[in-house]
Design an enzyme around this catalytic site. Structure first.
Site, PDB file in Angstrom:
ATOM      1  N   GLU A   1      65.273  30.691  11.769  1.00  8.11           N
ATOM      2  CA  GLU A   1      65.455  30.888  13.125  1.00  8.11           C
ATOM      3  C   GLU A   1      63.460  30.299  13.958  1.00  8.11           C
ATOM      4  OE1 GLU A   1      66.246  34.309  15.193  1.00  8.11           O
ATOM      5  OE2 GLU A   1      66.960  33.257  17.284  1.00  8.11           O
TER       6      GLU A   1
ATOM      7  N   GLY B   1      75.079  37.341  16.627  1.00 11.57           N
ATOM      8  CA  GLY B   1      74.894  38.853  18.090  1.00 11.57           C
ATOM      9  C   GLY B   1      74.038  39.911  16.860  1.00 11.57           C
ATOM     10  N   TYR B   2      72.105  39.683  17.396  1.00 12.12           N
ATOM     11  CA  TYR B   2      71.534  40.562  16.385  1.00 12.12           C
ATOM     12  C   TYR B   2      71.586  42.057  17.534  1.00 12.12           C
ATOM     13  CZ  TYR B   2      70.530  37.970  12.528  1.00 12.12           C
ATOM     14  OH  TYR B   2      70.302  37.138  10.820  1.00 12.12           O
TER      15      TYR B   2
HETATM   16  C1  LIG Z   1      65.849  32.710  25.568  1.00 17.69           C
HETATM   17  C2  LIG Z   1      66.580  34.313  24.501  1.00 17.69           C
HETATM   18  C3  LIG Z   1      67.425  33.981  23.390  1.00 17.69           C
HETATM   19  C4  LIG Z   1      67.668  35.038  22.833  1.00 17.69           C
HETATM   20  N1  LIG Z   1      69.294  34.456  22.081  1.00 17.69           N
HETATM   21  C5  LIG Z   1      69.603  35.292  21.377  1.00 17.69           C
HETATM   22  C6  LIG Z   1      70.613  35.405  20.366  1.00 17.69           C
HETATM   23  O1  LIG Z   1      71.589  34.374  20.681  1.00 17.69           O
HETATM   24  N2  LIG Z   1      70.932  36.233  20.102  1.00 17.69           N
HETATM   25  C7  LIG Z   1      70.294  37.446  19.812  1.00 17.69           C
HETATM   26  O2  LIG Z   1      70.652  38.600  19.236  1.00 17.69           O
HETATM   27  N3  LIG Z   1      68.920  37.975  20.673  1.00 17.69           N
HETATM   28  C8  LIG Z   1      69.070  37.097  21.291  1.00 17.69           C
HETATM   29  N4  LIG Z   1      67.767  37.168  22.435  1.00 17.69           N
HETATM   30  C9  LIG Z   1      67.329  38.487  21.979  1.00 17.69           C
HETATM   31  C10 LIG Z   1      65.603  38.472  21.596  1.00 17.69           C
HETATM   32  O3  LIG Z   1      65.749  37.977  19.556  1.00 17.69           O
HETATM   33  C11 LIG Z   1      65.360  39.790  22.166  1.00 17.69           C
HETATM   34  O4  LIG Z   1      64.886  39.830  23.221  1.00 17.69           O
HETATM   35  C12 LIG Z   1      63.503  39.662  21.227  1.00 17.69           C
HETATM   36  O5  LIG Z   1      64.354  40.027  19.393  1.00 17.69           O
HETATM   37  C13 LIG Z   1      62.524  41.509  21.948  1.00 17.69           C
HETATM   38  O6  LIG Z   1      63.699  42.018  22.183  1.00 17.69           O
HETATM   39  P1  LIG Z   1      63.656  43.073  23.666  1.00 17.69           P
HETATM   40  O7  LIG Z   1      64.039  41.986  24.439  1.00 17.69           O
HETATM   41  O8  LIG Z   1      64.291  44.119  23.247  1.00 17.69           O
HETATM   42  O9  LIG Z   1      61.723  43.042  23.201  1.00 17.69           O
HETATM   43  P2  LIG Z   1      61.435  44.293  22.955  1.00 17.69           P
HETATM   44  O10 LIG Z   1      60.822  44.849  21.401  1.00 17.69           O
HETATM   45  O11 LIG Z   1      61.534  45.930  23.713  1.00 17.69           O
HETATM   46  O12 LIG Z   1      60.165  44.070  23.469  1.00 17.69           O
HETATM   47  C14 LIG Z   1      59.406  44.184  24.571  1.00 17.69           C
HETATM   48  C15 LIG Z   1      57.503  44.450  24.178  1.00 17.69           C
HETATM   49  O13 LIG Z   1      56.440  45.191  23.324  1.00 17.69           O
HETATM   50  C16 LIG Z   1      56.549  44.294  22.694  1.00 17.69           C
HETATM   51  N5  LIG Z   1      56.226  46.000  21.364  1.00 17.69           N
HETATM   52  C17 LIG Z   1      57.443  45.611  20.780  1.00 17.69           C
HETATM   53  N6  LIG Z   1      57.631  46.604  19.856  1.00 17.69           N
HETATM   54  C18 LIG Z   1      56.380  46.375  19.348  1.00 17.69           C
HETATM   55  C19 LIG Z   1      55.393  46.390  17.727  1.00 17.69           C
HETATM   56  N7  LIG Z   1      55.615  46.907  17.256  1.00 17.69           N
HETATM   57  N8  LIG Z   1      54.397  45.676  18.188  1.00 17.69           N
HETATM   58  C20 LIG Z   1      52.921  44.529  19.544  1.00 17.69           C
HETATM   59  N9  LIG Z   1      54.079  45.007  20.447  1.00 17.69           N
HETATM   60  C21 LIG Z   1      55.746  45.321  20.216  1.00 17.69           C
HETATM   61  C22 LIG Z   1      57.280  43.239  22.437  1.00 17.69           C
HETATM   62  O14 LIG Z   1      56.319  42.164  21.885  1.00 17.69           O
HETATM   63  C23 LIG Z   1      57.257  43.152  23.857  1.00 17.69           C
HETATM   64  O15 LIG Z   1      56.407  42.333  25.048  1.00 17.69           O
HETATM   65  C24 LIG Z   1      67.135  36.427  22.932  1.00 17.69           C
HETATM   66  C25 LIG Z   1      66.021  36.127  23.453  1.00 17.69           C
HETATM   67  C26 LIG Z   1      65.733  35.016  25.118  1.00 17.69           C
HETATM   68  C27 LIG Z   1      64.381  35.313  25.443  1.00 17.69           C
END
Ligand SMILES: Cc1cc2nc3c(=O)[nH]c(=O)nc-3n(C[C@H](O)[C@H](O)[C@H](O)COP(=O)(O)OP(=O)(O)OC[C@H]3O[C@@H](n4cnc5c(N)ncnc54)[C@H](O)[C@@H]3O)c2cc1C
Length: 401
Positions: free
Chosen positions: A243, A126-127
């Site tokens: 991870e 849960g992150y």
């Molecule tokens: C298959 C899958 C399984 C997952 N499982 C889990 C889980 O079990 N538990 C959990 O906690 N999370 C989980 N996640 C979530 C995952 O960790 C997040 O989706 C990921 O960290 C990206 O965050 P966001 O979706 O909020 O995208 P955002 O942070 O909103 O990013 C959107 C876009 O902006 C870009 N971006 C954002 N900030 C920057 C920066 N500073 N520089 C350059 N580019 C940037 C990103 O690269 C991306 O392309 C999962 C995701 C997927 C796809």
């Protein structure tokens, strides 16, 4: 880089092979057990023989062997060759267990590690929260200490496997007055309680592997905190490191590539097997080059680790490389499928075994998600630039603090 094994290691390989020849596949009545039970029984024996859970002390259910990356590689290779179940995979064994070993308290290790590596209890992570993915430290889910319990309110999102999980390790804001990164704690909690609602999120594959999780006065005991209060950010980085290693493993890329070659052999173009088409062969050879480089980068990392040297940039690049390669393999598969690429996606499988056309469609869709899971490709590029190459910090991230 020396890729040959010494006589001592070849002798060890013989021991692993002898164990496998006598233990896998299971025989007699044991062979009739359901798949998961068979794997669990075999794993128990492999731990007792010293081949699995090697870095984990015996008192926590492991086999407590001296650290030896070459032996670990030999075990992985031989277990894969015999198609025997290897280490328990997944969020609990691959991410939480190493975190507890590094940062957990004694009672947490004793209570949680053994059942996790045997697959008896399942964890979710849960992150992420709506609006807190890459900028994870902005998370808002609160945990308040009331008497002997943390009381948790808020929401998580994209929580893989939350619908199957017994427990969650999660990040909560426990010090509202503290600065962003300093106000977070790393808590363990039971998913089987009234204050938790799990709502599935359906993906484009049709499956619902991840969920939204809502906390309304959910509770967890005071001492189910890993590390100190307000120092959860540091603990979470340990988990994220594991991870990335889990996602970046080259063995998956190689197995998927081998399966792609079979696809090129069984599909046709202009009436001939696609593998005879020079344009397809060109793309396959190029991809094999990427896959092999990735594999040898892994060996480089291994060689450094064997010499107790910091693997540095090589390790940072692995996650990014493996998700890029996974996507390139899936794109070629989709081109080979032609109109069959419009199939309903099938469940993705691991390993080098054959995949149906529908499973290749599922593999392609999965390859898009894996470039986001565990930190997006762009964020990983930032990590490589900043920590690997020593470039200045990303302007947007540093402005946000
Ligand atoms: C298959 C899958 C399984 C997952 N499982 C889990 C889980 O079990 N538990 C959990 O906690 N999370 C989980 N996640 C979530 C995952 O960790 C997040 O989706 C990921 O960290 C990206 O965050 P966001 O979706 O909020 O995208 P955002 O942070 O909103 O990013 C959107 C876009 O902006 C870009 N971006 C954002 N900030 C920057 C920066 N500073 N520089 C350059 N580019 C940037 C990103 O690269 C991306 O392309 C999962 C995701 C997927 C796809």
């Amino acid at each position: 880089m020396d890729l040959s094994y010494s006589a001592e290691y070849e002798k060890f390989r013989g021991e692993v092979k002898a164990f496998l020849a006598g233990s896998w596949p299971l025989r007699g009545d044991e062979a009739k057990l359901p798949g998961e039970k068979r794997a669990a029984l075999f794993r128990e024996r492999a731990i007792a023989a010293g081949f699995l859970a090697r870095s984990i002390p015996k008192r926590y259910g492991g086999s407590e062997q001296a650290a030896d990356v070459l032996k670990a590689q030999i075990i992985r290779d031989e277990f894969a060759r015999a198609r025997a179940p290897g280490e328990m995979a997944g969020i609990g064994p691959s991410m939480l267990v190493p975190t507890l070993l590094e940062k957990g308290s004694e009672w947490q290790k004793e209570r949680f590690i053994a059942p996790t590596i045997r697959g008896e209890i399942v964890w979710c992570q849960g992150y992420s929260e709506p609006g807190s993915g890459s900028d994870l430290a902005s998370l808002q889910t609160k945990a308040e200490l009331r008497g002997d319990e943390w009381v948790i309110n808020g929401q998580k999102i994209w929580t893989s496997g939350a619908h199957r999980a017994d427990y969650m390790f999660c990040l909560c804001r426990t010090e509202p007055a503290a600065q962003k990164h300093g106000g977070i704690s790393y808590l363990l909690l039971s998913m089987k309680q009234p204050g938790i609602e799990v709502r599935p999120l359906r993906q484009m594959t049709g499956a619902a592997d991840f969920n939204e999780v809502f906390f309304t006065d959910a509770r967890t005991p005071k001492d189910w905190i890993v590390g100190k209060r307000g120092e959860g950010w540091l603990v979470s980085r340990t988990t994220l490191k594991h991870e990335r290693n889990m996602i970046g493993d080259a063995a998956n890329a190689l197995a998927t590539f081998q399966s792609l070659v079979s696809l090129a052999q069984r599909t046709t173009r202009a009436g001939k097997p696609a593998i005879q088409d020079p344009a397809i062969r060109q793309r396959l050879v190029q991809l094999e080059g990427y896959v092999r480089s990735h594999q040898y980068s892994g060996y480089r990392q291994l060689t450094k680790a064997a010499k107790s040297q910091d693997p540095g940039r090589v390790q940072l690049m692995n996650k990014l490389t493996s998700t890029n390669i996974g996507n390139e393999i899936a794109k070629l598969a989709l081109d080979l499928l032609g109109d069959d690429g419009l199939y309903e996606p099938g469940e993705r499988t691991l390993g080098a075994g054959p995949r149906s056309n529908a499973q290749w469609v599922g593999q392609f869709m999965w390859s898009l998600g894996s470039a986001v899971a565990g930190g997006t490709a762009n964020i990983q590029r930032n990590v490589i630039g900043e920590r690997g190459l020593g470039l200045p910090r990303d302007a947007a991230a540093s402005a946000k603090g």
